[in-house]
Write an enzyme that holds these catalytic residues in place. Structure first.
Site, PDB file in Angstrom:
ATOM      1  N   ASP A 182       0.850  -1.196   0.000  1.00  0.00           N
ATOM      2  CA  ASP A 182       0.000   0.000   0.000  1.00  0.00           C
ATOM      3  C   ASP A 182       0.880   1.239   0.000  1.00  0.00           C
ATOM      4  O   ASP A 182       1.963   1.246   0.582  1.00  0.00           O
ATOM      5  CB  ASP A 182      -0.941   0.030   1.213  1.00  0.00           C
ATOM      6  CG  ASP A 182      -2.168   0.900   0.961  1.00  0.00           C
ATOM      7  OD1 ASP A 182      -3.273   0.339   0.834  1.00  0.00           O
ATOM      8  OD2 ASP A 182      -2.032   2.150   0.878  1.00  0.00           O
ATOM      9  N   ASP A 239       4.115   2.561  -3.838  1.00  0.00           N
ATOM     10  CA  ASP A 239       3.115   2.890  -4.853  1.00  0.00           C
ATOM     11  C   ASP A 239       3.149   1.768  -5.883  1.00  0.00           C
ATOM     12  O   ASP A 239       4.216   1.442  -6.414  1.00  0.00           O
ATOM     13  CB  ASP A 239       3.490   4.230  -5.500  1.00  0.00           C
ATOM     14  CG  ASP A 239       2.422   4.738  -6.451  1.00  0.00           C
ATOM     15  OD1 ASP A 239       1.749   3.904  -7.111  1.00  0.00           O
ATOM     16  OD2 ASP A 239       2.264   5.965  -6.551  1.00  0.00           O
ATOM     17  N   LYS A 299     -11.276  -5.039  -7.363  1.00  0.00           N
ATOM     18  CA  LYS A 299     -12.406  -4.114  -7.238  1.00  0.00           C
ATOM     19  C   LYS A 299     -12.369  -3.116  -8.390  1.00  0.00           C
ATOM     20  O   LYS A 299     -11.306  -2.635  -8.767  1.00  0.00           O
ATOM     21  CB  LYS A 299     -12.292  -3.353  -5.909  1.00  0.00           C
ATOM     22  CG  LYS A 299     -13.380  -2.328  -5.724  1.00  0.00           C
ATOM     23  CD  LYS A 299     -13.394  -1.776  -4.331  1.00  0.00           C
ATOM     24  CE  LYS A 299     -12.272  -0.764  -4.104  1.00  0.00           C
ATOM     25  NZ  LYS A 299     -12.274  -0.239  -2.730  1.00  0.00           N
TER      26      LYS A 299
HETATM   27  C1  SAM Z   1     -10.323   0.591   0.208  1.00  0.00           C
HETATM   28  S1  SAM Z   1      -8.679   0.749   0.775  1.00  0.00           S
HETATM   29  C2  SAM Z   1      -8.183  -0.927   0.985  1.00  0.00           C
HETATM   30  C3  SAM Z   1      -8.767  -1.605   2.186  1.00  0.00           C
HETATM   31  C4  SAM Z   1      -8.140  -2.956   2.439  1.00  0.00           C
HETATM   32  N1  SAM Z   1      -8.476  -3.919   1.400  1.00  0.00           N
HETATM   33  C5  SAM Z   1      -8.579  -3.538   3.765  1.00  0.00           C
HETATM   34  O1  SAM Z   1      -9.307  -4.514   3.733  1.00  0.00           O
HETATM   35  O2  SAM Z   1      -8.176  -3.030   4.814  1.00  0.00           O
HETATM   36  C6  SAM Z   1      -7.814   1.183  -0.696  1.00  0.00           C
HETATM   37  C7  SAM Z   1      -6.323   1.344  -0.525  1.00  0.00           C
HETATM   38  O3  SAM Z   1      -5.720   1.549  -1.822  1.00  0.00           O
HETATM   39  C8  SAM Z   1      -4.519   2.256  -1.576  1.00  0.00           C
HETATM   40  N2  SAM Z   1      -3.944   2.795  -2.815  1.00  0.00           N
HETATM   41  C9  SAM Z   1      -4.475   3.748  -3.618  1.00  0.00           C
HETATM   42  N3  SAM Z   1      -3.639   4.010  -4.635  1.00  0.00           N
HETATM   43  C10 SAM Z   1      -2.556   3.201  -4.469  1.00  0.00           C
HETATM   44  C11 SAM Z   1      -1.344   3.006  -5.200  1.00  0.00           C
HETATM   45  N4  SAM Z   1      -1.069   3.711  -6.296  1.00  0.00           N
HETATM   46  N5  SAM Z   1      -0.439   2.095  -4.756  1.00  0.00           N
HETATM   47  C12 SAM Z   1      -0.700   1.378  -3.621  1.00  0.00           C
HETATM   48  N6  SAM Z   1      -1.824   1.523  -2.890  1.00  0.00           N
HETATM   49  C13 SAM Z   1      -2.748   2.418  -3.300  1.00  0.00           C
HETATM   50  C14 SAM Z   1      -4.962   3.330  -0.594  1.00  0.00           C
HETATM   51  O4  SAM Z   1      -3.868   3.875   0.090  1.00  0.00           O
HETATM   52  C15 SAM Z   1      -5.928   2.566   0.309  1.00  0.00           C
HETATM   53  O5  SAM Z   1      -5.307   2.136   1.497  1.00  0.00           O
END
Ligand code: SAM
Length: 197
Positions: free
Chosen positions: A71, A89, A153
């Site tokens: 993440d 990232d 998703k």
């Molecule tokens: C809905 S949350 C995930 C929740 C997780 N599945 C859980 O059950 O706890 C979406 C996540 O995607 C991450 N995210 C968004 N863009 C990202 C990227 N470019 N690289 C890595 N993570 C990313 C965000 O930081 C966020 O924590």
């Protein structure tokens, strides 16, 4: 908004069961329907913070399996021996090198719950969703074993057709599923992709 969250049964259940987010029930629901994740599996979880998918996956794969979470944000430490979390990232990560550092070659399953930052401007957001989707697909191409499964998703967007077509090219079977814990007002949908070609 606060009232809505407090009344949400999945939010309440997650609190009671010590799960970090209500998203956990989306993954549980998907796995109860499709039975994709097994004891001893290696699972890569993209967009893992705060870690509720990690909690579910850790339990499912057991002590002989392993879960790697990535993440861009910090993920609070999870005291489970079979879970490793990397802050990165997804657009920059060298997944082959990362797996090598863990003594792994491929994952049996990849889960992706990434939600990009949305602006509210449809064209901008659809472009962001599509850009991120292709980055995720590149990671999947390198990290997932042939025959492996992928749960991602997505959102109802103008690029939905391209995403579906791309997944159908790469997997033997692609289904769309909306878990019970996914809010009806949300356009969120999960693609369940079986058998990487
Ligand atoms: C809905 S949350 C995930 C929740 C997780 N599945 C859980 O059950 O706890 C979406 C996540 O995607 C991450 N995210 C968004 N863009 C990202 C990227 N470019 N690289 C890595 N993570 C990313 C965000 O930081 C966020 O924590």
């Amino acid at each position: 908004m606060a009232k809505f969250v407090l009344k949400d049964p999945f939010y309440k259940k997650a609190k009671e069961e010590g799960l970090r987010a209500r998203s956990a029930y989306k993954l549980k629901d998907i796995d109860a329907k499709y039975h994709l994740i097994k004891k001893g599996d290696i699972v890569l979880d993209l967009g893992c913070s705060p870690g509720s998918f990690l909690q579910v996956l850790s339990e499912t794969v057991g002590e002989k399996g392993a879960v790697i979470g990535i993440d861009i944000l910090p993920t609070p430490a999870l005291p489970r021996k079979n879970v490793k979390v990397i802050r990165a990232d997804i657009r920059d990560v060298d997944i082959v090198k990362l797996f090598g550092e863990f003594g792994l070659t491929h994952a049996d399953t990849v889960t992706c719950d990434i939600a990009p930052n949305l602006s509210g401007i449809r064209e901008v957001d659809d472009a962001r969703i599509e850009e991120l989707f292709y980055c995720v697909l590149d990671v999947v191409a390198k990290a997932l074993k042939p025959g492996g499964n992928f749960i991602i998703k997505s959102f109802s967007t103008t690029v939905q057709k391209n995403i579906t077509a791309e997944l159908q090219k790469k997997f033997s079977k692609v289904s769309q599923y909306k878990p019970a814990a996914s809010r009806a007002v949300s356009s969120e949908i999960f693609f369940v992709c079986i058998g990487k070609k």
